[in-house]
Write a protein that holds these residues in place. Structure first.
Motif, PDB file in Angstrom:
ATOM      1  N   THR A  66     -63.856  -1.796   3.501  1.00 52.61           N
ATOM      2  CA  THR A  66     -64.466  -2.445   2.335  1.00 52.61           C
ATOM      3  C   THR A  66     -64.708  -3.940   2.569  1.00 52.61           C
ATOM      4  N   ARG A  67     -65.659  -4.460   1.797  1.00 51.16           N
ATOM      5  CA  ARG A  67     -66.001  -5.881   1.840  1.00 51.16           C
ATOM      6  C   ARG A  67     -66.323  -6.347   0.417  1.00 51.16           C
ATOM      7  N   ALA A  68     -66.277  -7.664   0.206  1.00 51.74           N
ATOM      8  CA  ALA A  68     -66.617  -8.233  -1.106  1.00 51.74           C
ATOM      9  C   ALA A  68     -68.126  -8.151  -1.331  1.00 51.74           C
ATOM     10  N   TYR A  69     -68.544  -7.727  -2.511  1.00 49.51           N
ATOM     11  CA  TYR A  69     -69.965  -7.676  -2.886  1.00 49.51           C
ATOM     12  C   TYR A  69     -70.133  -8.097  -4.338  1.00 49.51           C
ATOM     13  N   SER A  70     -71.116  -8.933  -4.596  1.00 45.22           N
ATOM     14  CA  SER A  70     -71.446  -9.313  -5.964  1.00 45.22           C
ATOM     15  C   SER A  70     -72.268  -8.212  -6.606  1.00 45.22           C
ATOM     16  N   MET A  71     -72.023  -7.972  -7.872  1.00 44.49           N
ATOM     17  CA  MET A  71     -72.867  -7.039  -8.609  1.00 44.49           C
ATOM     18  C   MET A  71     -74.210  -7.731  -8.877  1.00 44.49           C
ATOM     19  N   PHE A  82     -76.381  -3.328  -5.896  1.00 43.06           N
ATOM     20  CA  PHE A  82     -75.937  -4.323  -4.919  1.00 43.06           C
ATOM     21  C   PHE A  82     -77.092  -4.698  -3.996  1.00 43.06           C
ATOM     22  N   LEU A  83     -77.043  -5.939  -3.502  1.00 41.85           N
ATOM     23  CA  LEU A  83     -78.001  -6.434  -2.508  1.00 41.85           C
ATOM     24  C   LEU A  83     -77.202  -6.680  -1.240  1.00 41.85           C
ATOM     25  N   SER A  84     -77.635  -6.101  -0.132  1.00 43.50           N
ATOM     26  CA  SER A  84     -76.807  -6.206   1.084  1.00 43.50           C
ATOM     27  C   SER A  84     -77.575  -6.675   2.309  1.00 43.50           C
ATOM     28  N   ILE A  85     -76.857  -7.474   3.087  1.00 36.87           N
ATOM     29  CA  ILE A  85     -77.314  -7.847   4.415  1.00 36.87           C
ATOM     30  C   ILE A  85     -77.117  -6.649   5.340  1.00 36.87           C
ATOM     31  N   LYS A  86     -77.835  -6.624   6.481  1.00 33.40           N
ATOM     32  CA  LYS A  86     -77.552  -5.633   7.524  1.00 33.40           C
ATOM     33  C   LYS A  86     -77.129  -6.424   8.754  1.00 33.40           C
ATOM     34  N   ASP A  89     -73.946  -5.445  14.177  1.00 33.22           N
ATOM     35  CA  ASP A  89     -72.653  -4.962  14.653  1.00 33.22           C
ATOM     36  C   ASP A  89     -71.555  -5.173  13.609  1.00 33.22           C
ATOM     37  N   GLY A  90     -71.951  -5.352  12.357  1.00 34.11           N
ATOM     38  CA  GLY A  90     -70.964  -5.549  11.290  1.00 34.11           C
ATOM     39  C   GLY A  90     -70.227  -4.251  11.006  1.00 34.11           C
ATOM     40  N   PRO A  91     -68.901  -4.306  10.929  1.00 30.76           N
ATOM     41  CA  PRO A  91     -68.150  -3.056  10.714  1.00 30.76           C
ATOM     42  C   PRO A  91     -68.680  -2.260   9.516  1.00 30.76           C
ATOM     43  N   LEU A  92     -68.907  -2.896   8.372  1.00 30.54           N
ATOM     44  CA  LEU A  92     -69.376  -2.140   7.209  1.00 30.54           C
ATOM     45  C   LEU A  92     -70.889  -1.960   7.202  1.00 30.54           C
ATOM     46  N   THR A  93     -71.633  -3.054   7.344  1.00 24.47           N
ATOM     47  CA  THR A  93     -73.075  -2.929   7.083  1.00 24.47           C
ATOM     48  C   THR A  93     -73.843  -2.212   8.198  1.00 24.47           C
ATOM     49  N   SER A  94     -73.263  -2.108   9.412  1.00 22.02           N
ATOM     50  CA  SER A  94     -73.923  -1.288  10.443  1.00 22.02           C
ATOM     51  C   SER A  94     -73.955   0.168   9.966  1.00 22.02           C
ATOM     52  N   GLY A 132     -80.231 -16.651   0.570  1.00 18.73           N
ATOM     53  CA  GLY A 132     -80.043 -15.276   1.056  1.00 18.73           C
ATOM     54  C   GLY A 132     -79.465 -14.348   0.009  1.00 18.73           C
ATOM     55  N   THR A 133     -78.414 -13.592   0.400  1.00 23.46           N
ATOM     56  CA  THR A 133     -77.813 -12.631  -0.532  1.00 23.46           C
ATOM     57  C   THR A 133     -77.016 -13.326  -1.638  1.00 23.46           C
ATOM     58  N   GLY A 134     -76.909 -14.637  -1.572  1.00 24.91           N
ATOM     59  CA  GLY A 134     -76.282 -15.410  -2.654  1.00 24.91           C
ATOM     60  C   GLY A 134     -77.034 -15.249  -3.969  1.00 24.91           C
ATOM     61  N   LYS A 268     -68.657 -18.441  -2.084  1.00 27.08           N
ATOM     62  CA  LYS A 268     -69.313 -18.163  -0.792  1.00 27.08           C
ATOM     63  C   LYS A 268     -70.085 -16.858  -0.894  1.00 27.08           C
ATOM     64  N   ALA A 269     -71.312 -16.849  -0.364  1.00 29.03           N
ATOM     65  CA  ALA A 269     -72.088 -15.602  -0.341  1.00 29.03           C
ATOM     66  C   ALA A 269     -71.568 -14.700   0.768  1.00 29.03           C
ATOM     67  N   PHE A 270     -70.901 -15.292   1.753  1.00 25.28           N
ATOM     68  CA  PHE A 270     -70.245 -14.537   2.835  1.00 25.28           C
ATOM     69  C   PHE A 270     -69.366 -15.510   3.602  1.00 25.28           C
ATOM     70  N   VAL A 271     -68.488 -14.963   4.410  1.00 21.33           N
ATOM     71  CA  VAL A 271     -67.602 -15.810   5.210  1.00 21.33           C
ATOM     72  C   VAL A 271     -68.044 -15.719   6.661  1.00 21.33           C
ATOM     73  N   THR A 272     -68.176 -16.867   7.319  1.00 25.67           N
ATOM     74  CA  THR A 272     -68.555 -16.860   8.729  1.00 25.67           C
ATOM     75  C   THR A 272     -67.279 -16.792   9.558  1.00 25.67           C
ATOM     76  N   LYS A 273     -67.267 -15.803  10.479  1.00 18.91           N
ATOM     77  CA  LYS A 273     -66.029 -15.657  11.288  1.00 18.91           C
ATOM     78  C   LYS A 273     -66.157 -16.408  12.583  1.00 18.91           C
TER      79      LYS A 273
HETATM   80  C1  LIG Z   1     -67.154 -13.422  -2.591  1.00 14.11           C
HETATM   81  C2  LIG Z   1     -68.079 -12.717  -1.628  1.00 14.11           C
HETATM   82  C3  LIG Z   1     -69.191 -12.011  -2.122  1.00 14.11           C
HETATM   83  C4  LIG Z   1     -70.071 -11.355  -1.248  1.00 14.11           C
HETATM   84  N1  LIG Z   1     -71.167 -10.708  -1.745  1.00 14.11           N
HETATM   85  C5  LIG Z   1     -72.052 -10.135  -0.889  1.00 14.11           C
HETATM   86  C6  LIG Z   1     -73.242  -9.507  -1.369  1.00 14.11           C
HETATM   87  O1  LIG Z   1     -73.488  -9.426  -2.589  1.00 14.11           O
HETATM   88  N2  LIG Z   1     -74.090  -8.978  -0.462  1.00 14.11           N
HETATM   89  C7  LIG Z   1     -73.840  -9.038   0.899  1.00 14.11           C
HETATM   90  O2  LIG Z   1     -74.656  -8.557   1.681  1.00 14.11           O
HETATM   91  N3  LIG Z   1     -72.733  -9.608   1.360  1.00 14.11           N
HETATM   92  C8  LIG Z   1     -71.829 -10.147   0.520  1.00 14.11           C
HETATM   93  N4  LIG Z   1     -70.684 -10.710   1.014  1.00 14.11           N
HETATM   94  C9  LIG Z   1     -70.398 -10.571   2.461  1.00 14.11           C
HETATM   95  C10 LIG Z   1     -69.731  -9.198   2.681  1.00 14.11           C
HETATM   96  O3  LIG Z   1     -68.427  -9.229   2.154  1.00 14.11           O
HETATM   97  C11 LIG Z   1     -69.688  -8.780   4.175  1.00 14.11           C
HETATM   98  O4  LIG Z   1     -69.331  -9.841   4.987  1.00 14.11           O
HETATM   99  C12 LIG Z   1     -71.020  -8.210   4.631  1.00 14.11           C
HETATM  100  O5  LIG Z   1     -71.306  -7.046   3.899  1.00 14.11           O
HETATM  101  C13 LIG Z   1     -71.034  -7.841   6.100  1.00 14.11           C
HETATM  102  O6  LIG Z   1     -69.996  -6.896   6.331  1.00 14.11           O
HETATM  103  P1  LIG Z   1     -69.758  -6.318   7.793  1.00 14.11           P
HETATM  104  O7  LIG Z   1     -68.441  -5.604   7.798  1.00 14.11           O
HETATM  105  O8  LIG Z   1     -70.954  -5.541   8.216  1.00 14.11           O
HETATM  106  O9  LIG Z   1     -69.651  -7.615   8.713  1.00 14.11           O
HETATM  107  P2  LIG Z   1     -68.582  -8.793   8.624  1.00 14.11           P
HETATM  108  O10 LIG Z   1     -67.618  -8.646   9.768  1.00 14.11           O
HETATM  109  O11 LIG Z   1     -68.007  -8.899   7.253  1.00 14.11           O
HETATM  110  O12 LIG Z   1     -69.519 -10.041   8.868  1.00 14.11           O
HETATM  111  C14 LIG Z   1     -70.008 -10.329  10.174  1.00 14.11           C
HETATM  112  C15 LIG Z   1     -70.796 -11.630  10.152  1.00 14.11           C
HETATM  113  O13 LIG Z   1     -72.046 -11.401   9.511  1.00 14.11           O
HETATM  114  C16 LIG Z   1     -72.478 -12.546   8.810  1.00 14.11           C
HETATM  115  N5  LIG Z   1     -72.681 -12.161   7.374  1.00 14.11           N
HETATM  116  C17 LIG Z   1     -71.860 -11.411   6.598  1.00 14.11           C
HETATM  117  N6  LIG Z   1     -72.365 -11.264   5.357  1.00 14.11           N
HETATM  118  C18 LIG Z   1     -73.548 -11.922   5.345  1.00 14.11           C
HETATM  119  C19 LIG Z   1     -74.524 -12.137   4.350  1.00 14.11           C
HETATM  120  N7  LIG Z   1     -74.393 -11.631   3.114  1.00 14.11           N
HETATM  121  N8  LIG Z   1     -75.613 -12.869   4.676  1.00 14.11           N
HETATM  122  C20 LIG Z   1     -75.754 -13.379   5.929  1.00 14.11           C
HETATM  123  N9  LIG Z   1     -74.857 -13.217   6.920  1.00 14.11           N
HETATM  124  C21 LIG Z   1     -73.758 -12.502   6.637  1.00 14.11           C
HETATM  125  C22 LIG Z   1     -71.363 -13.594   8.963  1.00 14.11           C
HETATM  126  O14 LIG Z   1     -71.710 -14.476  10.003  1.00 14.11           O
HETATM  127  C23 LIG Z   1     -70.160 -12.787   9.361  1.00 14.11           C
HETATM  128  O15 LIG Z   1     -69.250 -13.525  10.125  1.00 14.11           O
HETATM  129  C24 LIG Z   1     -69.804 -11.387   0.157  1.00 14.11           C
HETATM  130  C25 LIG Z   1     -68.683 -12.076   0.649  1.00 14.11           C
HETATM  131  C26 LIG Z   1     -67.839 -12.748  -0.224  1.00 14.11           C
HETATM  132  C27 LIG Z   1     -66.655 -13.507   0.346  1.00 14.11           C
END
Ligand SMILES: Cc1cc2nc3c(=O)[nH]c(=O)nc-3n(C[C@H](O)[C@H](O)[C@H](O)COP(=O)(O)OP(=O)(O)OC[C@H]3O[C@@H](n4cnc5c(N)ncnc54)[C@H](O)[C@@H]3O)c2cc1C
Length: 273
Positions: A66-71, A82-86, A89-94, A132-134, A268-273
């Motif tokens: 799971t990950r944080a997502y704004s409604m 929900f609006l999502s990034i792709k 190689d993201g664990p969830l969004t891939s 962006g997704t903010g 934060k719209a997302f956290v940079t790792k």
């Molecule tokens: C409070 C809060 C609310 C959030 N709301 C949303 C939302 O509504 N929609 C959404 O898509 N994500 C949102 N996120 C980010 C979300 O939690 C995940 O990080 C994202 O879905 C990617 O997940 P992942 O496991 O694929 O990759 P992760 O391992 O979580 O992220 C990998 C990398 O991808 C980049 N990244 C992650 N999310 C984004 C993004 N949204 N835009 C641009 N680059 C990004 C960062 O560089 C990050 O280090 C939010 C984060 C927080 C802290």
């Protein structure tokens, strides 16, 4: 055909882990190869305030991912959106980017967040600053009548890199002003400022630069940003949030929180790792 990643689907027998419900996906829309939206059913017991976020995700190999997502959807809506990034190689969004109608997602039952109307002191105009997704929490807020009761003007500034990333542009400009219940409020009070940084577009450039130069206020047709009359919510990358925070605090804005309201709030719209 693209190979589908290993996630359990509606066919699998699933039980939601504690604190989550399993909800059925009812609609999916891909804006670009980096951005998509989806809707799912909403548990009747799920309560939230427009602007909040919750944990959402998938069951992967028997465990919740799971990950944080704004409604995106407002609190009054029957479904969730929900609006999502792709992230390739993201664990969830891939995985999540391949979700289809009929499949199920995990929805956390404890929404939280700072981008809520109660965290701001009363004011005249509300600025919603997103990159962006903010945009997501602000899509929820601009469809909540409460925001129009509280403010004379609601200015939504959404900045993206490419024109195609201006998600919900048509909904904001075409559908909302004609909406049965919200239309009049939106038409009178909502000012939408879309901007693009890496492609030709009528408005180009970062929101901080446009605010520093007084351009954003001119675009919106409102007085210069001041803590006396204006309130602001910020939701973008860490860099964008830091720049907006510095700009607002230099003008005397004070950050609000769930314990003490202020003249601006950020998330934060997302956290940079
Ligand atoms: C409070 C809060 C609310 C959030 N709301 C949303 C939302 O509504 N929609 C959404 O898509 N994500 C949102 N996120 C980010 C979300 O939690 C995940 O990080 C994202 O879905 C990617 O997940 P992942 O496991 O694929 O990759 P992760 O391992 O979580 O992220 C990998 C990398 O991808 C980049 N990244 C992650 N999310 C984004 C993004 N949204 N835009 C641009 N680059 C990004 C960062 O560089 C990050 O280090 C939010 C984060 C927080 C802290």
């Amino acid at each position: 055909m693209q190979e589908r990643p290993m996630t359990e689907t509606a066919d699998a027998v699933l039980t939601a882990p504690k604190g989550y419900t399993l909800e059925e996906v009812t609609w999916v829309h891909h804006w670009t190869d980096r951005l998509f939206s989806f809707r799912c059913t909403r548990a009747p017991a799920l309560r939230f305030t427009s602007g909040q976020f919750t944990m959402i995700g998938l069951m992967v190999e028997g465990k919740p991912l799971t990950r944080a997502y704004s409604m995106v959807s407002p609190a009054w809506e029957e479904h969730l959106e929900f609006l999502s990034i792709k992230v390739p190689d993201g664990p969830l969004t891939s995985r999540l980017q391949h979700i289809r109608v009929g499949e199920r997602v995990l929805i956390g039952q404890k929404p939280v967040g700072t981008l809520v109307p109660e965290n701001l002191l009363p004011g005249r105009n509300l600025w919603l600053l997103a990159t962006g997704t903010g945009l997501a929490p602000f899509m929820s807020l601009i469809r909540d009548p409460e925001i129009y009761d509280r403010y004379e003007r609601v200015v939504l500034a959404h900045t993206v890199r490419q024109v195609a990333e201006l998600a919900y542009r048509e909904l904001i400009t075409q559908e909302l002003p004609r909406h049965e219940l919200l239309g009049e409020m939106v038409a009178q009070k909502l000012i939408y400022l879309p901007a693009v940084t890496r492609e030709p577009f009528p408005v180009q450039g970062r929101i901080t630069t446009r605010l520093e130069q007084g351009l954003a206020e001119r675009e919106a047709g409102v007085a210069p940003l001041s803590p006396e009359h204006d309130r602001a919510m910020i939701c973008g990358s860490e860099a964008m949030n830091a720049d907006c925070k510095a700009l607002l605090e230099a003008r005397g804005f004070v950050e609000g929180s769930n314990s003490a309201p202020g003249t601006y709030v950020l998330e934060k719209a997302f956290v940079t790792k």
